[in-house]
Design a protein around this motif. Structure first.
Motif, PDB file in Angstrom:
ATOM      1  N   ILE A 174      -2.824  48.113  10.173  1.00 38.78           N
ATOM      2  CA  ILE A 174      -1.958  46.933  10.007  1.00 38.78           C
ATOM      3  C   ILE A 174      -1.117  47.067   8.753  1.00 38.78           C
ATOM      4  O   ILE A 174       0.070  46.713   8.729  1.00 38.78           O
ATOM      5  CB  ILE A 174      -2.814  45.648   9.961  1.00 38.78           C
ATOM      6  N   THR A 175      -1.706  47.565   7.677  1.00 39.54           N
ATOM      7  CA  THR A 175      -0.970  47.728   6.423  1.00 39.54           C
ATOM      8  C   THR A 175       0.212  48.664   6.590  1.00 39.54           C
ATOM      9  O   THR A 175       1.297  48.425   6.053  1.00 39.54           O
ATOM     10  CB  THR A 175      -1.905  48.271   5.328  1.00 39.54           C
ATOM     11  N   LYS A 176       0.004  49.726   7.382  1.00 37.23           N
ATOM     12  CA  LYS A 176       1.072  50.712   7.560  1.00 37.23           C
ATOM     13  C   LYS A 176       2.112  50.269   8.579  1.00 37.23           C
ATOM     14  O   LYS A 176       3.324  50.367   8.333  1.00 37.23           O
ATOM     15  CB  LYS A 176       0.458  52.059   7.995  1.00 37.23           C
ATOM     16  N   PHE A 177       1.668  49.762   9.731  1.00 37.29           N
ATOM     17  CA  PHE A 177       2.602  49.521  10.841  1.00 37.29           C
ATOM     18  C   PHE A 177       2.845  48.052  11.139  1.00 37.29           C
ATOM     19  O   PHE A 177       3.677  47.733  12.003  1.00 37.29           O
ATOM     20  CB  PHE A 177       2.087  50.200  12.110  1.00 37.29           C
ATOM     21  N   GLY A 178       2.154  47.128  10.460  1.00 35.81           N
ATOM     22  CA  GLY A 178       2.324  45.717  10.758  1.00 35.81           C
ATOM     23  C   GLY A 178       1.616  45.337  12.048  1.00 35.81           C
ATOM     24  O   GLY A 178       0.712  46.046  12.508  1.00 35.81           O
ATOM     25  N   THR A 179       2.013  44.219  12.642  1.00 35.40           N
ATOM     26  CA  THR A 179       1.339  43.716  13.838  1.00 35.40           C
ATOM     27  C   THR A 179       2.206  43.740  15.087  1.00 35.40           C
ATOM     28  O   THR A 179       1.704  43.576  16.190  1.00 35.40           O
ATOM     29  CB  THR A 179       0.866  42.272  13.601  1.00 35.40           C
ATOM     30  N   GLN A 180       3.508  43.916  14.918  1.00 38.72           N
ATOM     31  CA  GLN A 180       4.418  43.794  16.060  1.00 38.72           C
ATOM     32  C   GLN A 180       4.550  45.110  16.832  1.00 38.72           C
ATOM     33  O   GLN A 180       4.496  46.200  16.254  1.00 38.72           O
ATOM     34  CB  GLN A 180       5.802  43.361  15.580  1.00 38.72           C
ATOM     35  N   LYS A 181       4.746  45.000  18.144  1.00 37.80           N
ATOM     36  CA  LYS A 181       5.051  46.180  18.953  1.00 37.80           C
ATOM     37  C   LYS A 181       6.438  46.693  18.579  1.00 37.80           C
ATOM     38  O   LYS A 181       7.368  45.911  18.397  1.00 37.80           O
ATOM     39  CB  LYS A 181       5.049  45.824  20.446  1.00 37.80           C
ATOM     40  N   ARG A 182       6.536  48.016  18.501  1.00 44.68           N
ATOM     41  CA  ARG A 182       7.828  48.620  18.206  1.00 44.68           C
ATOM     42  C   ARG A 182       7.988  49.896  19.020  1.00 44.68           C
ATOM     43  O   ARG A 182       7.018  50.408  19.576  1.00 44.68           O
ATOM     44  CB  ARG A 182       7.947  48.923  16.703  1.00 44.68           C
ATOM     45  N   GLY A 183       9.191  50.394  19.067  1.00 41.83           N
ATOM     46  CA  GLY A 183       9.461  51.608  19.813  1.00 41.83           C
ATOM     47  C   GLY A 183       8.910  52.841  19.129  1.00 41.83           C
ATOM     48  O   GLY A 183       8.435  52.786  17.982  1.00 41.83           O
ATOM     49  N   PRO A 381       0.178  47.983  17.346  1.00 46.15           N
ATOM     50  CA  PRO A 381      -0.896  48.193  16.371  1.00 46.15           C
ATOM     51  C   PRO A 381      -1.913  47.058  16.308  1.00 46.15           C
ATOM     52  O   PRO A 381      -3.112  47.300  16.131  1.00 46.15           O
ATOM     53  CB  PRO A 381      -0.144  48.338  15.041  1.00 46.15           C
ATOM     54  N   ARG A 382      -1.474  45.803  16.486  1.00 45.85           N
ATOM     55  CA  ARG A 382      -2.420  44.690  16.372  1.00 45.85           C
ATOM     56  C   ARG A 382      -3.463  44.740  17.473  1.00 45.85           C
ATOM     57  O   ARG A 382      -4.672  44.638  17.210  1.00 45.85           O
ATOM     58  CB  ARG A 382      -1.676  43.348  16.429  1.00 45.85           C
ATOM     59  N   GLN A 383      -3.029  44.926  18.709  1.00 45.95           N
ATOM     60  CA  GLN A 383      -3.978  44.962  19.813  1.00 45.95           C
ATOM     61  C   GLN A 383      -4.850  46.207  19.775  1.00 45.95           C
ATOM     62  O   GLN A 383      -6.019  46.165  20.160  1.00 45.95           O
ATOM     63  CB  GLN A 383      -3.235  44.881  21.149  1.00 45.95           C
ATOM     64  N   VAL A 384      -4.298  47.329  19.319  1.00 44.59           N
ATOM     65  CA  VAL A 384      -5.117  48.536  19.178  1.00 44.59           C
ATOM     66  C   VAL A 384      -6.286  48.259  18.236  1.00 44.59           C
ATOM     67  O   VAL A 384      -7.437  48.624  18.518  1.00 44.59           O
ATOM     68  CB  VAL A 384      -4.264  49.715  18.662  1.00 44.59           C
ATOM     69  N   VAL A 385      -5.982  47.601  17.130  1.00 41.40           N
ATOM     70  CA  VAL A 385      -7.041  47.286  16.164  1.00 41.40           C
ATOM     71  C   VAL A 385      -8.023  46.284  16.761  1.00 41.40           C
ATOM     72  O   VAL A 385      -9.250  46.437  16.637  1.00 41.40           O
ATOM     73  CB  VAL A 385      -6.422  46.743  14.861  1.00 41.40           C
ATOM     74  N   LEU A 418       6.541  41.099   4.986  1.00 45.47           N
ATOM     75  CA  LEU A 418       7.401  41.923   5.833  1.00 45.47           C
ATOM     76  C   LEU A 418       6.584  42.961   6.597  1.00 45.47           C
ATOM     77  O   LEU A 418       6.788  43.161   7.801  1.00 45.47           O
ATOM     78  CB  LEU A 418       8.469  42.610   4.989  1.00 45.47           C
ATOM     79  N   GLN A 419       5.652  43.609   5.917  1.00 41.42           N
ATOM     80  CA  GLN A 419       4.843  44.627   6.590  1.00 41.42           C
ATOM     81  C   GLN A 419       3.904  44.006   7.616  1.00 41.42           C
ATOM     82  O   GLN A 419       3.640  44.602   8.662  1.00 41.42           O
ATOM     83  CB  GLN A 419       4.060  45.433   5.555  1.00 41.42           C
ATOM     84  N   THR A 420       3.418  42.803   7.336  1.00 40.01           N
ATOM     85  CA  THR A 420       2.593  42.101   8.307  1.00 40.01           C
ATOM     86  C   THR A 420       3.382  41.815   9.581  1.00 40.01           C
ATOM     87  O   THR A 420       2.842  41.850  10.689  1.00 40.01           O
ATOM     88  CB  THR A 420       2.078  40.779   7.704  1.00 40.01           C
ATOM     89  N   LEU A 421       4.674  41.566   9.415  1.00 38.87           N
ATOM     90  CA  LEU A 421       5.535  41.300  10.560  1.00 38.87           C
ATOM     91  C   LEU A 421       6.029  42.586  11.219  1.00 38.87           C
ATOM     92  O   LEU A 421       6.837  42.546  12.143  1.00 38.87           O
ATOM     93  CB  LEU A 421       6.740  40.455  10.126  1.00 38.87           C
ATOM     94  N   GLY A 422       5.554  43.729  10.737  1.00 36.24           N
ATOM     95  CA  GLY A 422       5.958  44.997  11.331  1.00 36.24           C
ATOM     96  C   GLY A 422       7.292  45.505  10.837  1.00 36.24           C
ATOM     97  O   GLY A 422       7.915  46.344  11.490  1.00 36.24           O
ATOM     98  N   ARG A 423       7.750  45.006   9.687  1.00 36.34           N
ATOM     99  CA  ARG A 423       9.033  45.439   9.142  1.00 36.34           C
ATOM    100  C   ARG A 423       8.791  46.363   7.959  1.00 36.34           C
ATOM    101  O   ARG A 423       8.125  45.992   7.002  1.00 36.34           O
ATOM    102  CB  ARG A 423       9.866  44.229   8.715  1.00 36.34           C
ATOM    103  N   SER A 424       9.359  47.537   8.031  1.00 34.08           N
ATOM    104  CA  SER A 424       9.097  48.555   7.019  1.00 34.08           C
ATOM    105  C   SER A 424       9.808  48.231   5.710  1.00 34.08           C
ATOM    106  O   SER A 424      10.891  47.625   5.689  1.00 34.08           O
ATOM    107  CB  SER A 424       9.563  49.922   7.523  1.00 34.08           C
TER     108      SER A 424
END
Length: 786
Positions: A174-183, A381-385, A418-424
């Motif tokens: 989660i810290t690295k990729f956030g929680t949102q699905k992305r491409g 990433p959120r659902q994987v975790v 921002l990272q929690t929202l999946g924004r780098s």
């Protein structure tokens, strides 16, 4: 001259129709709204930034800058209000936020080297004075706390939108990729990550003999994935390639080759590789053969997927620009990695590398890595975790109860949210103490390296902060010179506002003298030259000209650049003249150090100075006689100038209790400006003087912060001596001019590399010294489509 009786500049009579009650109400409403309207309007649905008119007269602080960044990144849906000092229109369409902090530079540097900064002065339509601060601006941006909104706080909304236990906000995935699905592009390794993980890269030492695939510069979320796995044998030269397998995005094997190592084999590593002497004995395929096949099979936009893929590429002696490493997707704490076998069993529910099989099957391993990557991208990433939390990472979610201590509250730090929202997020600059994940920090000492590092990234981070410090390092070596330069720029700007007039006619005073007139605005001097030079006073023609100083050598170029400046692109400056050019009153003024009763010429200068902008004559503030005929109103201006083009805004500066007699007119297009300037002679018949707009709207706030440095100061005297004897002003100025031009070109390259819809902010930080503050400058623009 009454506006209702005036003839239009196109020769036609204007209609003198009294406004209806409805029209008057509409006009009043527009007038009220204009108080909250920024200087530069927005005519499209694309995002645009503008500073409110009254705030252009005040500097902004670092805290006010972070307010804008919070709103740009999170908007009203994140509970963030519009900043009070500016307006960001269509915030939802902001795609990224890029901030460049130029250390050591001040606003005086910007105007001293104005001609060299072509990109900054032409591509940034919003500027405002910036207050220097001793605190670390970079750390302040990332660590600033996002304020709680009215009602539900941002942290509460975070918690309610996720089933994760609050403690899991620190989970490595989660810290690295956030929680949102992305491409898939969100998981392609950046060049910096590849360097850190020991991937072969073009141009890096040690990889000169490696072969590069025909890879495009960037990939998209629809680019094809290819799974890759290799097996090695131990030779006299170390591990060498013995087998390579490649599978396409459907899991079909497109390449499976045994490879003859170049050197004598010491150990076949059969337990792991499955390779035996009998298998390799008839093989004639070489490493070079495999490299050629891979280059042929891989599309230019292919993304290679593997588990610890760097080892495979090293064995292949192959450089491929776009990779996803599954050992870095399913992250563990403290840099540890899961084995591919464990991930396949836990996530894919599949057994690979079993004891029954003699060694690994590279096709099987390549398919497993490919499917693990596809599953991670598709699931998010959120659902994987959530789905594999306990069996992979050993976490257990416990229900909150009164007997348990409350879980930690999610962070309100800007970068964390921002990272929690999946924004780098990313910082590129000098090594500093920033509370940011090390993987999001790239340390470089030179501006060239900072720019190159940013442009090498596969995808632009949502929030990127770049620190340019090369000029700051140079300026630290000559701080006294820097402060002296600030004073010289202030003096140069004053010189641009001054004209000399004379000679006075015989009998005018005890001696033949010339008058010095200092205007508050650049336009005043321009109009004085245009209207007063050659004026006949008591039968004698007088001259009005600018002072002849070294600072005025590039004046024409500077004035042309100011006229073409993006801040003045559609603006003109207008003055409403009084009905008579010369009125018979006497006004005491200081003329070359003497007080005298000024007649004729001085009256003309005094009166004209206030038909133009406010002015001083030889240091004395002018107090002109008042007249009702030179008042300006927005209605009058719109009626007169609306014939040349649609008027977007009228700004009429007026001191409290007094009527405006001059102002700025902004047309909706530059055509209106040029049409008005082309009719200047017709407008003069209606007692209007006009010229192109020159003075940037924020300059008064800069002037208000300028602290004079007295020559009695021993440090400044020493600095002056150093300038004369050691610094060689001209060579120093030329060196700085070259460095500023180089900075501008780098900022232009950076701006071009930003995606459309990026809020770009460039901050010249300013400088604080023992002698006072040297204000900075904040330039802002939302990048539009080409």
């Amino acid at each position: 001259m009454e506006p209702s009786a005036a003839a239009g500049c196109n020769g036609k009579k204007r209609k003198n129709t009294a406004p209806t009650a409805h029209e008057e109400a509409k006009r009043l409403k527009i007038g009220q709204e204009s108080e909250e309207t920024p200087e530069y309007g927005h005519s499209s649905r694309s995002p645009q930034i503008a500073v409110l008119l009254d705030r252009l007269q005040q500097p902004i602080t670092p805290n006010e800058l972070t307010e804008l960044l919070h709103y740009a990144a999170l908007g009203k849906t994140g509970g963030i209000k519009q900043p009070s000092w500016c307006r960001l229109h269509h915030q939802k369409k902001i795609k990224a936020v890029n901030v460049v902090i130029v250390e050591g530079l001040t606003q005086s540097h910007f105007y001293k080297h104005y001609l060299s900064l072509r990109h900054l002065r032409t591509n940034y339509t919003t500027r405002v004075t910036f207050t220097p601060s001793p605190t670390d601006l970079v750390s302040g941006i990332f660590s600033s706390e996002v304020p709680k909104s009215d009602g539900t706080s941002f942290s509460q909304r975070q918690s309610e939108s996720s089933k994760l236990d609050k403690a899991l906000w620190c989970h490595p995935v989660i810290t690295k990729f956030g929680t949102q699905k992305r491409g898939l592009t969100a998981y392609v390794l950046t060049e910096e990550e590849m360097i850190k993980r020991h991937y072969p890269l073009k141009g890096m030492p040690g990889f000169e003999e490696f072969v590069c695939t025909d890879s495009v510069d960037s990939v998209t979320d629809s680019s094809p994935l290819y799974g890759l796995d290799c097996e090695m044998c131990l030779t006299e030269k170390g591990n060498e390639l013995a087998r390579v397998s490649l599978v396409d995005s459907d899991g079909n094997c497109v390449l499976d080759e045994l490879v003859k190592p170049q050197n004598r084999i010491l150990n076949y590593l059969t337990r792991f590789s499955g390779i035996t002497a009998a298998m390799l004995r008839p093989v004639r395929t070489t490493l070079r053969d495999v490299q050629v096949k891979l280059r042929t099979l891989l599309p230019s936009d292919a993304v290679l997927v593997g588990h610890s893929l760097n080892n495979d590429l090293m064995a292949l002696k192959l450089i491929h620009q776009h990779v996803i490493d599954t050992s870095l997707l399913y992250r563990r704490e403290f840099g540890q990695r899961f084995k591919l076998k464990v991930l396949a069993e836990t996530v894919l529910k599949r057994q690979i590398q079993t004891e029954e099989n003699r060694g690994h099957n590279p096709i099987e391993d390549a398919v497993a890595a490919l499917e693990l990557a596809e599953y991670f991208i598709k699931t998010g990433p959120r659902q994987v975790v959530e789905l594999h939390l306990e069996e992979l990472w050993g976490y257990t979610i416990v229900e909150e109860s009164t007997d348990c201590a409350p879980a930690p509250t999610p962070s309100l730090r800007f970068s964390d949210i921002l990272q929690t929202l999946g924004r780098s997020v990313a910082f590129i600059g000098k090594r500093s103490d920033i509370t940011l994940d090390p993987s999001n920090q790239l340390w470089h000492s030179s501006d060239k390296e900072v720019l190159a590092s940013f442009r090498r990234q596969t995808k632009c981070p949502f929030l990127s902060v770049l620190q340019f410090s090369s000029l700051s390092d140079h300026l630290k070596k000559c701080i006294p010179y820097q402060e002296r330069q600030h004073q010289r720029v202030c003096a140069n700007l004053r010189d641009m506002c001054v004209v000399f007039a004379g000679p006075f006619p015989a009998g005018f005073s005890e001696r033949e003298v010339h008058a010095e007139v200092e205007f508050e605005l650049l336009e005043g001097a321009m109009l004085a030259l245009k209207t007063l030079n050659g004026l006949n006073v008591q039968g004698q023609s007088i001259k009005v000209q600018r002072p002849v100083y070294e600072s005025m050598l590039d004046l024409d170029l500077t004035l042309d650049a100011l006229t073409a400046d993006s801040l003045n692109a559609s603006h003109i400056y207008a003055v409403k003249l009084k009905s008579s050019m010369v009125e018979g009153i006497h006004t005491p003024v200081r003329v070359n150090g003497h007080t005298s009763e000024a007649k004729c010429l001085d009256i003309t200068l005094v009166k004209s100075a206030n038909r133009l902008p406010p002015a001083k004559v030889n240091g004395q503030q002018l107090q002109p006689a008042t007249t009702t005929k030179s008042k300006l109103s927005e209605e009058m201006v719109r009626e007169t100038f609306g014939h040349f083009g649609s008027v977007e805004r009228v700004v009429l500066p007026a001191k409290h209790g007094k009527h405006a007699r001059h102002g700025y007119i902004k047309f909706e297009s530059s055509e209106g400006k040029h049409a008005a300037l082309g009719s200047s002679e017709d407008l003069r018949k209606e007692n209007y003087l006009i010229c192109p707009s020159l003075t940037p709207p924020h300059l008064p706030s800069w002037a208000a912060m300028t602290t004079p440095i007295t020559m009695e100061d021993p440090d400044m005297e020493a600095a002056e001596d150093e300038e004369r004897t050691h610094m060689h002003n001209r060579s120093q100025d030329q060196e700085m001019d070259n460095m500023m031009g180089k900075l501008d070109r780098r900022l232009r390259k950076l701006f071009r590399s930003l995606p459309e819809g990026t809020l770009s902010v460039v901050v010249l930080r300013g400088h604080t010294s023992a002698h006072g503050q040297l204000p900075g400058l904040c330039l802002m623009e939302v990048k539009q489509g080409s």
